[in-house]
Design an enzyme around this catalytic site. Structure first.
Site, PDB file in Angstrom:
ATOM      1  N   ARG A   1       1.467   9.777   5.660  1.00 30.10           N
ATOM      2  CA  ARG A   1       1.683   8.435   6.203  1.00 30.10           C
ATOM      3  C   ARG A   1       2.990   7.844   5.673  1.00 30.10           C
ATOM      4  O   ARG A   1       3.110   6.632   5.518  1.00 30.10           O
ATOM      5  CB  ARG A   1       0.530   7.522   5.808  1.00 30.10           C
ATOM      6  CG  ARG A   1      -0.860   8.030   6.146  1.00 30.10           C
ATOM      7  CD  ARG A   1      -1.869   6.904   6.059  1.00 30.10           C
ATOM      8  NE  ARG A   1      -3.254   7.334   5.967  1.00 30.10           N
ATOM      9  CZ  ARG A   1      -3.973   7.830   6.980  1.00 30.10           C
ATOM     10  NH1 ARG A   1      -3.421   7.997   8.164  1.00 30.10           N
ATOM     11  NH2 ARG A   1      -5.234   8.175   6.796  1.00 30.10           N
TER      12      ARG A   1
ATOM     13  N   LYS B   1      -2.264  -1.532  -3.771  1.00 27.32           N
ATOM     14  CA  LYS B   1      -3.108  -0.345  -3.731  1.00 27.32           C
ATOM     15  C   LYS B   1      -2.275   0.912  -3.770  1.00 27.32           C
ATOM     16  O   LYS B   1      -1.292   0.973  -3.053  1.00 27.32           O
ATOM     17  CB  LYS B   1      -3.908  -0.400  -2.420  1.00 27.32           C
ATOM     18  CG  LYS B   1      -4.742   0.804  -2.137  1.00 27.32           C
ATOM     19  CD  LYS B   1      -5.367   0.657  -0.782  1.00 27.32           C
ATOM     20  CE  LYS B   1      -6.089   1.942  -0.453  1.00 27.32           C
ATOM     21  NZ  LYS B   1      -6.675   1.901   0.849  1.00 27.32           N
TER      22      LYS B   1
ATOM     23  N   ARG C   1     -10.354  10.527   2.006  1.00 25.87           N
ATOM     24  CA  ARG C   1     -10.200  11.242   3.283  1.00 25.87           C
ATOM     25  C   ARG C   1     -11.444  12.068   3.555  1.00 25.87           C
ATOM     26  O   ARG C   1     -11.858  12.226   4.701  1.00 25.87           O
ATOM     27  CB  ARG C   1      -8.932  12.113   3.239  1.00 25.87           C
ATOM     28  CG  ARG C   1      -7.679  11.302   2.877  1.00 25.87           C
ATOM     29  CD  ARG C   1      -6.726  11.114   4.027  1.00 25.87           C
ATOM     30  NE  ARG C   1      -5.698  10.118   3.702  1.00 25.87           N
ATOM     31  CZ  ARG C   1      -4.438  10.392   3.376  1.00 25.87           C
ATOM     32  NH1 ARG C   1      -4.029  11.648   3.350  1.00 25.87           N
ATOM     33  NH2 ARG C   1      -3.592   9.431   3.098  1.00 25.87           N
TER      34      ARG C   1
ATOM     35  N   SER D   1     -10.076   5.888  -4.498  1.00 29.84           N
ATOM     36  CA  SER D   1     -10.982   7.027  -4.674  1.00 29.84           C
ATOM     37  C   SER D   1     -10.509   8.019  -5.738  1.00 29.84           C
ATOM     38  O   SER D   1     -11.306   8.520  -6.523  1.00 29.84           O
ATOM     39  CB  SER D   1     -11.172   7.730  -3.328  1.00 29.84           C
ATOM     40  OG  SER D   1      -9.929   8.148  -2.793  1.00 29.84           O
TER      41      SER D   1
ATOM     42  N   TYR E   1     -15.280   1.294  -6.506  1.00 34.93           N
ATOM     43  CA  TYR E   1     -16.534   1.981  -6.197  1.00 34.93           C
ATOM     44  C   TYR E   1     -17.534   1.813  -7.346  1.00 34.93           C
ATOM     45  O   TYR E   1     -18.700   2.133  -7.200  1.00 34.93           O
ATOM     46  CB  TYR E   1     -16.262   3.469  -5.902  1.00 34.93           C
ATOM     47  CG  TYR E   1     -15.320   3.646  -4.723  1.00 34.93           C
ATOM     48  CD1 TYR E   1     -15.782   3.511  -3.427  1.00 34.93           C
ATOM     49  CD2 TYR E   1     -13.962   3.892  -4.924  1.00 34.93           C
ATOM     50  CE1 TYR E   1     -14.918   3.623  -2.348  1.00 34.93           C
ATOM     51  CE2 TYR E   1     -13.090   4.013  -3.854  1.00 34.93           C
ATOM     52  CZ  TYR E   1     -13.570   3.878  -2.565  1.00 34.93           C
ATOM     53  OH  TYR E   1     -12.715   3.978  -1.501  1.00 34.93           O
TER      54      TYR E   1
ATOM     55  N   LYS F   1       0.856  -1.181   0.000  1.00 35.82           N
ATOM     56  CA  LYS F   1       0.000   0.000   0.000  1.00 35.82           C
ATOM     57  C   LYS F   1       0.892   1.231   0.000  1.00 35.82           C
ATOM     58  O   LYS F   1       1.696   1.435   0.907  1.00 35.82           O
ATOM     59  CB  LYS F   1      -0.896  -0.011   1.239  1.00 35.82           C
ATOM     60  CG  LYS F   1      -1.787   1.212   1.323  1.00 35.82           C
ATOM     61  CD  LYS F   1      -2.743   1.114   2.483  1.00 35.82           C
ATOM     62  CE  LYS F   1      -3.613   2.350   2.564  1.00 35.82           C
ATOM     63  NZ  LYS F   1      -4.494   2.307   3.747  1.00 35.82           N
TER      64      LYS F   1
ATOM     65  N   GLU G   1       7.365  -6.851   1.102  1.00 38.72           N
ATOM     66  CA  GLU G   1       6.181  -6.753   1.975  1.00 38.72           C
ATOM     67  C   GLU G   1       5.199  -7.881   1.680  1.00 38.72           C
ATOM     68  O   GLU G   1       4.604  -8.465   2.578  1.00 38.72           O
ATOM     69  CB  GLU G   1       5.479  -5.398   1.770  1.00 38.72           C
ATOM     70  CG  GLU G   1       6.275  -4.184   2.251  1.00 38.72           C
ATOM     71  CD  GLU G   1       6.205  -3.982   3.756  1.00 38.72           C
ATOM     72  OE1 GLU G   1       5.487  -4.746   4.438  1.00 38.72           O
ATOM     73  OE2 GLU G   1       6.878  -3.067   4.256  1.00 38.72           O
TER      74      GLU G   1
HETATM   75  C1  PBG Z   1      -6.709   3.610   5.505  1.00 35.66           C
HETATM   76  C2  PBG Z   1      -7.271   3.527   4.130  1.00 35.66           C
HETATM   77  C3  PBG Z   1      -7.154   4.474   3.123  1.00 35.66           C
HETATM   78  C4  PBG Z   1      -7.845   3.979   2.013  1.00 35.66           C
HETATM   79  C5  PBG Z   1      -8.361   2.750   2.376  1.00 35.66           C
HETATM   80  N1  PBG Z   1      -7.974   2.474   3.678  1.00 35.66           N
HETATM   81  C6  PBG Z   1      -6.585   5.827   3.119  1.00 35.66           C
HETATM   82  C7  PBG Z   1      -5.205   6.098   3.540  1.00 35.66           C
HETATM   83  O1  PBG Z   1      -4.350   5.205   3.651  1.00 35.66           O
HETATM   84  O2  PBG Z   1      -4.954   7.259   3.779  1.00 35.66           O
HETATM   85  C8  PBG Z   1      -7.969   4.685   0.704  1.00 35.66           C
HETATM   86  C9  PBG Z   1      -9.012   4.166  -0.207  1.00 35.66           C
HETATM   87  C10 PBG Z   1      -9.345   5.064  -1.331  1.00 35.66           C
HETATM   88  O3  PBG Z   1      -8.690   6.098  -1.563  1.00 35.66           O
HETATM   89  O4  PBG Z   1     -10.294   4.747  -2.037  1.00 35.66           O
HETATM   90  N2  PBG Z   1      -7.314   2.727   6.393  1.00 35.66           N
END
Ligand code: PBG
Length: 320
Positions: free
Chosen positions: A208, A239, A197, A265, A304, A187, A224
């Site tokens: 992060r 992701k 967010r 997203s 989505y 990720k 990982e």
């Molecule tokens: C964190 C999490 C995130 C997403 C899914 N789980 C955001 C992040 O790491 O800041 C993002 C999913 C998306 O953007 O559709 N638990």
């Protein structure tokens, strides 16, 4: 002829619908940066999950959005059986039973007042850090609470080291040996999470980058993945999807468990916005984007658009 020789297939069962459920709202609330996506009430989430099962989707991934006043530094309301996500899990399981694989986001960021995926601490120099090992204990409680609420799958997305082994052990100790773990293995610290967010009302300031992957790195992500496989992951995930199709392809080559990819997203928002302006043709762009994630090696795609894609497939408007 194209149908006969097509190398990649796309079926509703390959798709998982990410869905948001919010506490303290009376009706579904639209998310402006994700047109067509809502923060659900428990009731509207029930209907959405029934629609997902009816469309033949493979699963649904639930994210909880607590009330502001329920957030704290440790994200306590995540593991509370009466917290929004656990209530939603019970309601969705009651609605769909085993017709849909019900997955839970197993992370603290939605529940903490600082918005980080873990609990904070200080290192010996007095600098504030996300405390990896203290976070594992919180994840264990989250995962067990989600299993108790009916999740078929828990999905640690916080990128803490050792999270898969820790959660697997905690679930087994409590008797949840049949609950599977979907590991967000690779990720990335990505700008494409922006609209998410908003969707979860994130309290995050900063970034992060101390726990999510650097977009420059591929080898590190494969490490990982390897570690998560050794720790007992039942599925691994890459992701975002579209900017990381090379990572996805290589993950598919080394993984001996099913591989998922998350069309995040920002990917949804980009295509939606361009289509709104008439700059891109919406449905073919959506189908091409999801199909290409399958071609790159994803057994499972979180998107989505899951319901929309299922509808297009049912109308034989797959675009090929
Ligand atoms: C964190 C999490 C995130 C997403 C899914 N789980 C955001 C992040 O790491 O800041 C993002 C999913 C998306 O953007 O559709 N638990």
């Amino acid at each position: 002829m194209r149908r006969l020789v097509g190398e990649t297939s796309l079926e509703p069962r390959h798709l998982v619908l990410p869905a948001f459920v919010a506490d303290g709202i009376d009706e579904p609330r639209p998310i402006s940066s994700l047109p067509g996506v809502y923060q659900h009430t428990i009731d509207s989430l029930r209907r959405e999950s029934a629609a997902a099962a009816g469309a033949g989707l493979g699963g649904i991934m639930l994210f909880g959005v607590p009330r502001e006043q329920d957030k704290d530094a440790r994200g306590t309301c995540g593991a509370d059986p009466d917290g929004i996500l656990n209530r939603a899990l019970r309601a969705v399981r009651e609605e769909v039973g085993d017709d849909l694989v019900v997955m839970a986001d197993t992370c603290l960021d939605e529940f903490t007042d600082h918005g980080h995926c873990g609990v904070l601490g200080t290192d010996p120099r007095g600098e504030q850090i996300v405390d990896n090992d203290a976070t594992l204990l919180a994840y264990n409680e989250l995962a067990v609470a989600q299993a108790a609420a009916g999740a078929h799958v828990v999905s640690p997305s916080g990128m803490m080291d050792g999270q898969i082994a820790s959660i697997r052990h905690a679930l087994d100790l409590k008797g949840y040996q049949d609950v599977a773990v979907l590991a967000y293995s690779a990720k990335y610290a990505s700008a494409f999470y922006g609209p998410f967010r908003e969707a979860v009302g994130s309290s995050l300031r900063g970034d992060r980058r101390t726990y999510q992957q650097d977009p420059a790195n591929l080898r590190e992500s494969l490490r990982e993945v390897r570690l998560d496989l050794e720790e007992g992951a039942d599925m691994v995930m890459v992701k975002p999807a579209m900017s990381y199709l090379d990572v996805l392809r290589q993950t598919a080559e080394v993984s001996d468990v099913p591989v998922a990819a998350y069309q995040v997203s920002g990917e949804y928002a980009m295509i939606s916005a361009a289509a709104e302006r008439g700059w891109i043709d919406h449905d073919p762009a959506v189908m091409e984007s999801v199909l290409s994630i399958r071609r790159a090696g994803a057994d499972i795609v979180l998107t989505y658009w899951a319901l929309h894609v299922a509808r297009l497939l049912a109308e034989d408007r797959g675009g090929r």
